[in-house]
Design an enzyme around this catalytic site. Structure first.
Site, PDB file in Angstrom:
ATOM      1  N   ASP A  78       0.815  -1.215   0.000  1.00 39.06           N
ATOM      2  CA  ASP A  78       0.000   0.000   0.000  1.00 39.06           C
ATOM      3  C   ASP A  78       0.850   1.267   0.000  1.00 39.06           C
ATOM      4  OD1 ASP A  78      -2.467   1.367   0.107  1.00 39.06           O
ATOM      5  OD2 ASP A  78      -2.316   1.589   2.277  1.00 39.06           O
ATOM      6  N   GLU A 138      -3.682   6.559  -7.278  1.00 40.95           N
ATOM      7  CA  GLU A 138      -4.536   7.567  -6.644  1.00 40.95           C
ATOM      8  C   GLU A 138      -4.552   8.840  -7.483  1.00 40.95           C
ATOM      9  OE1 GLU A 138      -4.196  10.378  -2.719  1.00 40.95           O
ATOM     10  OE2 GLU A 138      -3.995   8.232  -2.376  1.00 40.95           O
ATOM     11  N   ASN A 190     -10.501   0.840   2.131  1.00 34.28           N
ATOM     12  CA  ASN A 190      -9.278   0.734   2.931  1.00 34.28           C
ATOM     13  C   ASN A 190      -9.511   1.191   4.369  1.00 34.28           C
ATOM     14  OD1 ASN A 190      -8.121   0.063   0.489  1.00 34.28           O
ATOM     15  ND2 ASN A 190      -6.420   1.487   0.678  1.00 34.28           N
ATOM     16  N   VAL A 191      -9.057   0.363   5.316  1.00 31.59           N
ATOM     17  CA  VAL A 191      -9.216   0.660   6.748  1.00 31.59           C
ATOM     18  C   VAL A 191      -7.881   0.447   7.441  1.00 31.59           C
ATOM     19  CG1 VAL A 191     -10.429   0.063   8.884  1.00 31.59           C
ATOM     20  CG2 VAL A 191     -11.617  -0.130   6.682  1.00 31.59           C
TER      21      VAL A 191
END
Length: 283
Positions: A84, A136, A233-234
């Site tokens: 990530d 992104e 996403n967490v």
């Protein structure tokens, strides 16, 4: 269970009109909690290791990746391994030998033109090795070391037309977009722009990703999934649960020195948090 690929999980979720949750791993206990929560929920999940987490572990992906992989392979839940917010090309290239099926390449700090070029290069590299690449566009903000960012400020949110061009020019497999959330929020007060999510879903052919979901209320997450978000996403929510449980235990047991005594309830608190978020993936 053998590791599954992130691409498979995201594709299956998208085809069913649901979403898949991706949880950030910092410690072994994070990975164990994610696997246990997924088993309890009867749902798949993505185990994410960020570039910041790799830096915390001395800058070497090998050990934390091996630990997370071992946890995933002994779990009964379908789990994938994702790298990530990678800015380092060296770290990105370490993803393949470490067993990652996907990576989020983050060139969002670059100018638009440089972002497109760097991301397109990363996508070509990844696709040659069967690695699914997320990117992104827009400014989600809130990462450690970044200046404060108002998620509602003009120019922050992702523009659908620009997103369409960006996906076409880079070839990314999924797109993280700015729609009102922010990284590292410890209170769940973010208000999402659901009309924008729908517009982005209609504009781009790839799945949409919501970053900063820890600060988004349950009904907002459900609405985002219904509007077109596919990967949720967490991260911070797990850390909030972990730290809260540790503080509570040590406050009640101030002479404790065995970390297992307070890490066990902290891991259980994260497991409950994972199970809760997984229950939000079906709108």
């Amino acid at each position: 269970m053998p590791l599954v690929s992130t691409g498979e999980l995201v594709t299956a979720a998208r085809e069913s009109g649901h979403a898949v949750a991706a949880f950030n791993v910092i410690t072994l206990e994070h990975a164990e909690a994610i696997a246990a929560g997924a088993e309890r929920a009867g749902a798949p999940a993505v185990l994410q290791i960020s570039e910041n987490a790799v830096k915390f572990h001395g800058g070497d992906l090998t050990a934390i990746a091996a630990a997370v992989t071992a946890v995933a392979r002994t779990s009964a839940a379908p789990l994938s391994l994702h790298l990530d917010h990678v800015e380092s090309l060296e770290l990105l290239r370490a993803a393949h030998p470490a067993g990652f099926s996907s990576a989020m390449f983050d060139a969002s700090k670059l100018t638009y033109g440089d972002n497109v070029k760097a991301t397109a290069d990363a996508v070509r590299w990844g696709h040659e090795r069967g690695i699914w690449i997320e990117a992104e566009l827009g400014k989600v903000g809130g990462k450690e070391g970044e200046p404060p960012l108002d998620a509602h400020a003009p120019g922050v949110r992702t523009d659908p037309a620009e997103a369409k061009a960006y996906v076409a020019d880079t070839g990314v497999d999924a797109l993280a977009v700015a729609v009102g959330s922010s990284h590292a929020m410890t209170d769940r007060t973010a208000a999402l722009d659901h009309e924008l999510i729908t517009a982005l879903r209609d504009a781009v052919p790839v799945p949409l990703v919501l970053h900063g979901s820890s600060g988004v209320p349950d009904e907002e997450i459900r609405g985002a999934v219904a509007a077109g978000m596919v990967k949720i996403n967490v991260g911070t929510a797990l850390n909030t649960a972990f730290t809260g449980a540790v503080r509570e235990y040590l406050a009640a047991n101030p002479t404790t020195v065995d970390p297992r005594k307070y890490i066990a309830p902290a891991r259980e608190a994260m497991t409950g948090t994972v199970e809760h978020f997984l229950g939000l993936m079906r709108p």
